[in-house]
Design a protein around this motif. Structure first.
Motif, short mmCIF file in Angstrom:
data_model
loop_
_atom_site.label_atom_id
_atom_site.label_comp_id
_atom_site.label_asym_id
_atom_site.label_seq_id
_atom_site.Cartn_x
_atom_site.Cartn_y
_atom_site.Cartn_z
N ASP A 195 -6.01 -3.93 -129.61
CA ASP A 195 -5.37 -5.51 -129.34
C ASP A 195 -4.07 -5.11 -128.80
OD1 ASP A 195 -4.25 -7.78 -129.85
OD2 ASP A 195 -4.24 -7.85 -132.03
N GLU A 196 -3.77 -5.73 -127.69
CA GLU A 196 -2.49 -5.72 -126.94
C GLU A 196 -1.41 -6.30 -127.53
OE1 GLU A 196 -3.24 -9.31 -123.62
OE2 GLU A 196 -3.37 -7.21 -122.88
N ARG A 197 -1.69 -7.58 -128.51
CA ARG A 197 -0.79 -8.16 -129.25
C ARG A 197 -0.23 -7.30 -130.41
NH1 ARG A 197 -4.32 -13.24 -130.34
NH2 ARG A 197 -5.67 -11.51 -130.74
N ALA A 198 -0.57 -6.25 -130.60
CA ALA A 198 -0.37 -5.48 -131.77
C ALA A 198 1.05 -5.01 -131.74
CB ALA A 198 -1.13 -4.48 -132.24
N GLY A 199 1.33 -4.71 -130.42
CA GLY A 199 2.61 -4.30 -129.97
C GLY A 199 4.03 -5.14 -130.50
N ASP A 200 3.69 -6.17 -130.66
CA ASP A 200 4.86 -7.14 -131.22
C ASP A 200 5.23 -6.99 -132.61
OD1 ASP A 200 4.56 -8.59 -128.87
OD2 ASP A 200 3.22 -10.19 -129.51
N TRP A 204 -0.20 2.21 -135.42
CA TRP A 204 -0.05 1.31 -134.21
C TRP A 204 -0.57 1.70 -133.10
CZ3 TRP A 204 0.78 -3.40 -135.51
CH2 TRP A 204 1.62 -3.90 -136.79
N GLU A 205 -0.53 3.02 -132.69
CA GLU A 205 -1.20 3.64 -131.44
C GLU A 205 -2.82 2.94 -131.62
OE1 GLU A 205 -0.56 7.80 -131.75
OE2 GLU A 205 1.58 7.64 -130.98
N ALA A 206 -3.42 3.03 -132.78
CA ALA A 206 -4.86 2.80 -132.86
C ALA A 206 -5.00 1.52 -132.63
CB ALA A 206 -5.61 3.05 -134.13
N ALA A 207 -4.19 0.40 -133.30
CA ALA A 207 -4.17 -0.96 -133.32
C ALA A 207 -3.91 -1.48 -131.74
CB ALA A 207 -3.13 -1.71 -134.17
#
Length: 272
Positions: free
Chosen positions: A164-169, A157-160
């Protein structure tokens, strides 16, 4: 293991894909978890959200379980568990963690591995675990430390998020605040369990090489693999290469990481 009902975007159903992603590491945690429970030999165990059978196998092999019933809402996982744990003392059924298909006070040890954060109402699931436990029996569970210690997912998730700022969702570290010591202790105490304790279980997760780390994310089982497989090929390739460059590597090309789970344990109330 994760339950189907209420998962939504969290797909968990195919045991063959789950095993290389999480199952192989869950087995190591399950063995440690079962060893710490302190259940009496010969007890009947109930494994809630049994998934592919990691906890069930450990209970029969090292936990002294006399008989075991595993419940999971995924028919695919139940089929896999039946193949993995093909012992006459073990029975696996499809069922809901929030409405367990078992009588009251039926088990001397009630456990759950990697399930509670995926259940729509964890308090209801724990209440069901308590209902199924005999008075004074051990009730225990474990979940991944998604926010910090479950490194294979944390690194993903750190790489994602960097791409992509939406990956945090979708990041489990944000989505599952239950997976921390305080909330777990409150959950079990709120269900009327006594002597509630939360401890960490840390296991090594060494990958042979980068492909051994990356390929399981293409199986579509869980939030991170679901995110990876939904990406267009060019964006998935960028994510893959960012991970390749950011992960630690030993001289032999292996990737040494660790995984932490939080274990919560309590005793069912002695009814008058």
């Amino acid at each position: 293991m994760p339950q189907d009902s209420g998962r939504g975007r969290d797909a968990w159903a195919v045991g063959a894909a789950y095993e290389p992603y999480i199952g192989r590491w869950s087995r190591a945690v399950a063995a440690e978890f079962v060893g710490r429970l302190g259940a009496s030999p010969g007890e009947r165990w109930l494994d809630v959200g049994c998934g592919t059978g990691a906890v069930s196998r450990a209970a029969l092999d090292g936990g002294g379980a006399g008989e075991l019933v595993g419940v999971d809402s995924s028919e695919g996982f139940v089929r896999h568990a039946r193949r993995l744990v093909s012992a006459p003392r073990a029975h696996f059924v499809v069922g809901d963690a929030m409405a367990l298909p078992v009588p009251e006070a039926v088990a001397g040890a009630v456990v759950s591995g990697l399930t509670l954060n995926f259940v729509p109402d964890p308090a209801r699931a724990v209440a069901e675990m308590v209902r199924a436990a005999r008075p004074g029996s051990v009730v225990g569970a474990y979940v991944w430390d998604y926010a910090e210690g479950m490194q294979l997912i944390r690194r993903f998730w750190e790489a994602a998020a960097a791409l992509d700022e939406r990956a945090g969702d979708l990041d489990e570290g944000t989505r599952f605040p239950l997976c921390r010591p305080g909330p777990l202790r409150a959950l079990f105490s709120g269900a009327g369990l006594s002597a509630v304790d939360v401890t960490a279980i840390d296991v090594p997760t060494r990958f042979r090489d980068f492909d051994d780390y990356w390929t399981p994310f293409l199986g579509g089982q869980g939030p991170a693999p679901g995110y990876a497989t939904a990406l267009p090929e060019d964006r998935r390739a960028r994510l893959r290469e960012r991970l390749r460059s950011s992960l630690p590597a030993a001289v032999d090309g292996s990737i040494p990481l660790t995984a932490r789970a939080w274990m919560v344990l309590g005793r069912s109330p002695v009814r008058p």
